[in-house]
Design a protein around this motif. Structure first.
Motif, PDB file in Angstrom:
ATOM      1  N   SER A  59     -10.892   1.354   3.584  1.00 16.67           N
ATOM      2  CA  SER A  59     -10.447   0.258   4.266  1.00 16.67           C
ATOM      3  C   SER A  59     -11.777  -0.516   4.483  1.00 16.67           C
ATOM      4  CB  SER A  59      -9.828   0.274   5.656  1.00 16.67           C
ATOM      5  OG  SER A  59     -10.756   1.143   6.254  1.00 16.67           O
ATOM      6  N   ARG A  60     -11.600  -1.990   4.351  1.00 17.21           N
ATOM      7  CA  ARG A  60     -12.928  -2.989   4.573  1.00 17.21           C
ATOM      8  C   ARG A  60     -13.623  -2.545   5.952  1.00 17.21           C
ATOM      9  NH1 ARG A  60     -12.245  -7.860   2.098  1.00 17.21           N
ATOM     10  NH2 ARG A  60     -11.590  -7.692   0.087  1.00 17.21           N
ATOM     11  N   GLN A  73      -6.616  -2.881  -0.488  1.00 17.76           N
ATOM     12  CA  GLN A  73      -7.591  -1.544   0.039  1.00 17.76           C
ATOM     13  C   GLN A  73      -7.405  -0.647  -1.015  1.00 17.76           C
ATOM     14  OE1 GLN A  73      -5.377  -0.715   3.654  1.00 17.76           O
ATOM     15  NE2 GLN A  73      -6.414  -2.243   4.791  1.00 17.76           N
ATOM     16  N   SER A 126       0.727  -1.165   0.011  1.00  7.82           N
ATOM     17  CA  SER A 126      -0.129   0.123  -0.154  1.00  7.82           C
ATOM     18  C   SER A 126       0.930   1.314  -0.110  1.00  7.82           C
ATOM     19  CB  SER A 126      -0.985  -0.059   1.302  1.00  7.82           C
ATOM     20  OG  SER A 126      -1.831   0.877   1.100  1.00  7.82           O
ATOM     21  N   ARG A 143      -8.462   6.941   0.745  1.00  8.23           N
ATOM     22  CA  ARG A 143      -8.128   5.478   0.795  1.00  8.23           C
ATOM     23  C   ARG A 143      -9.318   4.861   1.805  1.00  8.23           C
ATOM     24  NH1 ARG A 143      -2.090   4.430   1.688  1.00  8.23           N
ATOM     25  NH2 ARG A 143      -1.158   6.342   0.389  1.00  8.23           N
ATOM     26  N   SER A 162      -9.224  -7.617   4.519  1.00  9.60           N
ATOM     27  CA  SER A 162      -8.565  -7.001   3.166  1.00  9.60           C
ATOM     28  C   SER A 162      -7.131  -7.433   2.936  1.00  9.60           C
ATOM     29  CB  SER A 162      -8.841  -5.578   3.025  1.00  9.60           C
ATOM     30  OG  SER A 162      -7.908  -4.873   4.056  1.00  9.60           O
ATOM     31  N   SER A 192     -10.922   6.079   4.975  1.00  7.86           N
ATOM     32  CA  SER A 192      -9.794   6.064   5.953  1.00  7.86           C
ATOM     33  C   SER A 192      -9.179   7.310   6.355  1.00  7.86           C
ATOM     34  CB  SER A 192      -8.504   5.336   5.318  1.00  7.86           C
ATOM     35  OG  SER A 192      -7.382   5.786   6.155  1.00  7.86           O
TER      36      SER A 192
END
Lengths: 255, 297
Positions: free
Chosen positions: B196-197, B232, A188, B194, B204, B185
């Protein structure tokens, strides 16, 4: 190679046409032509170049009827782009063939087989532990010592492939025969990478000109970084003026 | 002086920076104002269009300026006579939105009701002396019932291929990667939002079928969705990088950029699919509403 089999184009949004070229087909000559000749494309779209791709973006004004007008135009624009690109590709291929037969290249045209003519630009960088966030990661991935990763990086001559990512950023590609360093991007991207960070990502090397997000592996810092302007960008006095085809080498200096 | 609720003379924040607007020092930028982008409301193109039209109708002044602010309760002090149009804000506010408001020198716009970081759109224009309605609070406004008002939605439409194969939204269009429930996020910013789950929606990390995929750097733009190996997704913001090498799996449809503009960290996000044709039709409908819904008070 038949040009019509070599590039494909797709609408990726309401007003953006994405053209994908076969690898290495987007030659420096074609890149320059596309970059400089947007006025020759109907609607004068904004142009963004990737490694093997181009994005044409038409910007609609907030004027009454702009979208209705656009809905009737876009099919024709797609066809027009396809035709123009094919013309350019064929023209450059013909010139390359002429040059290969010994004819002189027209002004402004640089045969793709010709080696870069620019002098090597030396960039002074430092690789202290504090700035080399991902040196250990790369050493582990490549089964090398951190010192060997840096040695390989310093032994590499890079060529400016193209500009992109953010203003002032260039993708630097190792010349063929350079020592290899595998540098997969991070799982990421980091939200914040400091200005001046020297980083490796995929096959490329680059220097982040401003503080911002980045998914590459940081191995050092450009000498003098962090003393730039208030917006976090690097000072102009060392900020390289990237020219595609320019050769670049990093040399170790004090931070 | 306007007796706007929340308006009071003086009282500017003690911690301020100057913001240069319209060539002069018009307001001060309080420290609580996190971001102040001048020139274009990049997040919400329709807020830009609406406010431009309101002020154009109100002032006919060519000189005007746009501000897109991210803020926490600042007090703006005006040093010139200005028309100001506000294009919405998070929370319960006591001033009219989507109207042209008149401000005199020394007056302030108190936004202290805002306690958490939110986005707001301001458009400013010099007040013309001869303007007949200069003592009128508002001259032109967006109809209260207009659907152009930003209605917050947590569902973003993404473009999918049309049946004629005219478009392919991403390098590897993988809508199944976006079938989950996500949370915006706190690491989001103008460059990228961003996701996120959401809790209870799987892990994720390691759940991404395309983990590790890298591509040659491709052009990016506002609304493009990248899928890094972490699984993500990142939605490119209005100040996004121009190119990137993570997998690009889709693009937020233009009408949904309005909703994207209002999402805050912690907000839930889900995706639905649409087509390019449908999206253009929605934009035609929105532009027709824009011409119809701005009316004199």
């Amino acid at each position: 190679m038949k040009p019509k089999n070599s590039a494909s184009q797709k609408w990726i949004s309401e007003t953006e046409l994405f053209v994908s070229f076969a690898p290495s087909m987007l030659t420096p000559n074609l890149r320059r032509k596309i970059h400089e000749a947007n006025a020759e494309i109907p609607g004068s779209p904004e142009i963004c170049l990737g490694a093997d791709s181009v994005l044409f973006r038409w910007r609609l004004e907030h004027e009454p009827g702009a979208w209705r007008q656009w809905s009737g135009q876009s099919v024709g624009l797609s066809s027009a782009c396809r035709e123009i690109l094919h013309q350019w590709i064929e023209a450059f291929e013909a010139i390359e063939a002429d040059v290969a037969r010994g004819e002189s290249a027209p002004a402004g045209f640089k045969p793709s087989q010709e080696p870069p003519e620019h002098a090597i630009k030396q960039l002074s960088a430092a690789y202290p532990d504090a700035a080399a966030w991902d040196l250990g990661r790369l050493a582990s991935i490549n089964d090398l010592t951190p010192e060997e990763v840096i040695r390989r990086h310093l032994a590499t001559t890079y060529v400016v492939a193209f500009e992109g990512f953010v203003d002032g950023f260039a993708y630097l590609e190792p010349l063929p025969g350079s020592p290899t360093i595998k540098a997969p991007r991070h799982e990421s991207p980091r939200p914040k990478v400091p200005a001046g960070a020297v980083a490796l990502g995929g096959p490329y090397c680059g220097v982040y000109p401003t503080t911002g997000p980045g998914g590459w592996n940081i191995i050092g810092t450009i000498k003098g970084a962090g003393n730039g302007s208030k917006d976090g960008s690097v000072a102009d006095d060392w900020y390289p003026s990237w020219q595609p085809g320019c050769l670049v080498q990093f040399c170790e200096g004090l931070p | 002086m306007n007796q706007l609720p929340g308006n009071r003379p003086g009282g500017a924040s003690s911690s301020t920076k100057s913001a240069h607007i319209l060539g002069g020092k018009v307001i001060k930028k309080p420290a609580s104002m996190i971001g102040l982008q001048q020139g274009q409301m990049a997040w919400d193109p329709f807020a830009d269009a609406i406010l431009r039209q309101i002020l154009r109708a109100t002032t006919s002044a060519p000189a005007s300026d746009l501000f897109e602010c991210t803020l926490k309760g600042p007090v703006l002090t005006f040093h010139d006579s200005m028309w100001v149009a506000l294009g919405g804000a998070e929370g319960s506010l006591s001033w009219p939105l989507w109207e042209a408001l008149a401000f005199s020198p020394g007056e302030t716009l108190d936004l202290s009701v805002i306690k958490k970081s939110c986005r707001i759109y301001l458009m400013l224009a010099y007040r013309e002396k001869e303007y007949p309605g200069k003592n009128t609070l508002a001259a032109w406004r967006l109809k209260p019932e207009s659907r152009l008002r930003a209605n917050k939605s947590h569902v973003l439409e993404i473009l999918t291929p049309e049946s004629d194969g005219e478009i392919t939204p991403g390098t590897n269009h993988e809508p199944q990667e976006l079938r989950h429930n996500f949370i915006m996020s706190p690491a989001s910013d103008r460059r990228g939002m961003r996701l996120s789950r959401a809790s209870g929606d799987g892990n994720s990390l390691g759940d991404n079928q395309h983990g590790g995929a890298e591509i040659a750097p491709e052009p990016l733009s506002y609304g493009c969705i990248q899928l890094p190996p972490s699984g993500q997704p990142i939605i490119m913001g209005p100040a996004s990088p121009k190119t990137g090498g993570y997998l690009r799996i889709g693009k937020v449809a233009r009408p949904s950029l309005r909703h994207l503009a209002w999402l805050l960290p912690g907000d839930p996000v889900t995706f639905a699919t649409t087509t390019r044709r449908s999206s253009i039709e929605q934009m035609i409908s929105l532009e027709e509403a824009l011409a119809r819904d701005i009316v004199p008070c």
